[in-house]
Structure formats: structure tokens, C-alpha cells
Scaffold this motif. Structure first.
Motif, mmCIF file in Angstrom:
data_model
loop_
_atom_site.group_PDB
_atom_site.id
_atom_site.type_symbol
_atom_site.label_atom_id
_atom_site.label_comp_id
_atom_site.label_asym_id
_atom_site.label_seq_id
_atom_site.Cartn_x
_atom_site.Cartn_y
_atom_site.Cartn_z
ATOM 1 N N ARG A 1 26.979 -23.225 -13.094
ATOM 2 C CA ARG A 1 25.603 -23.718 -13.268
ATOM 3 C C ARG A 1 25.158 -23.592 -14.721
ATOM 4 N N ARG B 1 21.761 -29.588 -9.695
ATOM 5 C CA ARG B 1 21.337 -29.731 -8.291
ATOM 6 C C ARG B 1 22.544 -29.691 -7.354
ATOM 7 N N ASP C 1 23.690 -26.153 -7.021
ATOM 8 C CA ASP C 1 22.738 -25.461 -6.143
ATOM 9 C C ASP C 1 22.986 -25.817 -4.683
#
Length: 103
Positions: free
Chosen positions: A73, A84, A87
Motif C-alpha cells: 500500500r 483501493r 484495501d
């Protein structure tokens, strides 16, 4: 074309090949010190498939994979769509029984 994250027998996520390669590079860098990263890369680096396979990781390795996603990330923080996606991978992984009691 896409690359796939195989999290379990029932869970997989796809991402654009160019993004998949960015993520795989982070795991390649981590493979110097991470047994889980090495295992994740077998399908990609040894067999030429655009897959990172976490489905065969044991609970300790899966936890290591989950934690490595934070490094991914950070490395892709310049690309909101990819952040995203990472995530989303973390959310799916969080529900996996191999993380029970670890997070």
C-alpha cells in the motif's frame, strides 16, 4: 489482461496486469527476508502465471502476507485506484479464518 490474487479456494481478486506487476515487485523485494513472499511468487516467477497464490499459506504465512500488504500500500500510494484494490484485498483477507485472533 489481469493478474489474480488467489486468497482461498473461494476468494480471488483481479487487477490490471500493470498494477499486478507493481504489487509483485514489492513482494519480490520482500522475498529476501520473507518466506511467505517467496511462496506467493511461485506461480508468477516459477510458472509464468499472473497469480499471487495465498491459498496454500498456513496461518503464520497468511498473517505475514496480510502485514506485507501494508508495504504494498505504501509503495503504490501514488495510485488511488491501486490503493483501493490493496484495501479490498486486505478486507477479504481479514475475513479468512487463518487470521482469527491475529488482528
Amino acid at each position: 489482461m489481469t493478474g489474480s490474487f488467489i486468497l482461498s479456494e473461494d476468494e480471488s481478486l483481479d487487477v490490471r496486469t500493470v498494477d499486478f506487476e507493481r504489487i509483485a515487485d514489492v513482494f519480490r523485494h520482500a522475498a529476501a527476508t520473507s518466506a511467505a513472499a517467496k511462496k506467493l511468487l511461485v506461480a508468477r516467477d516459477d510458472h509464468g502465471m499472473d497469480m499471487l497464490c495465498a491459498d496454500e499459506l498456513n496461518s503464520e504465512e497468511f498473517f505475514e502476507f496480510y502485514m506485507l500488504l501494508d508495504a504494498v500500500r505504501m509503495k503504490v500510494s501514488d495510485t488511488p485506484g491501486l490503493v483501493r484494490f490493496v484495501d479490498q484485498v486486505k478486507e477479504v483477507a481479514k475475513a479468512d479464518k487463518r487470521l482469527a485472533g491475529k488482528i
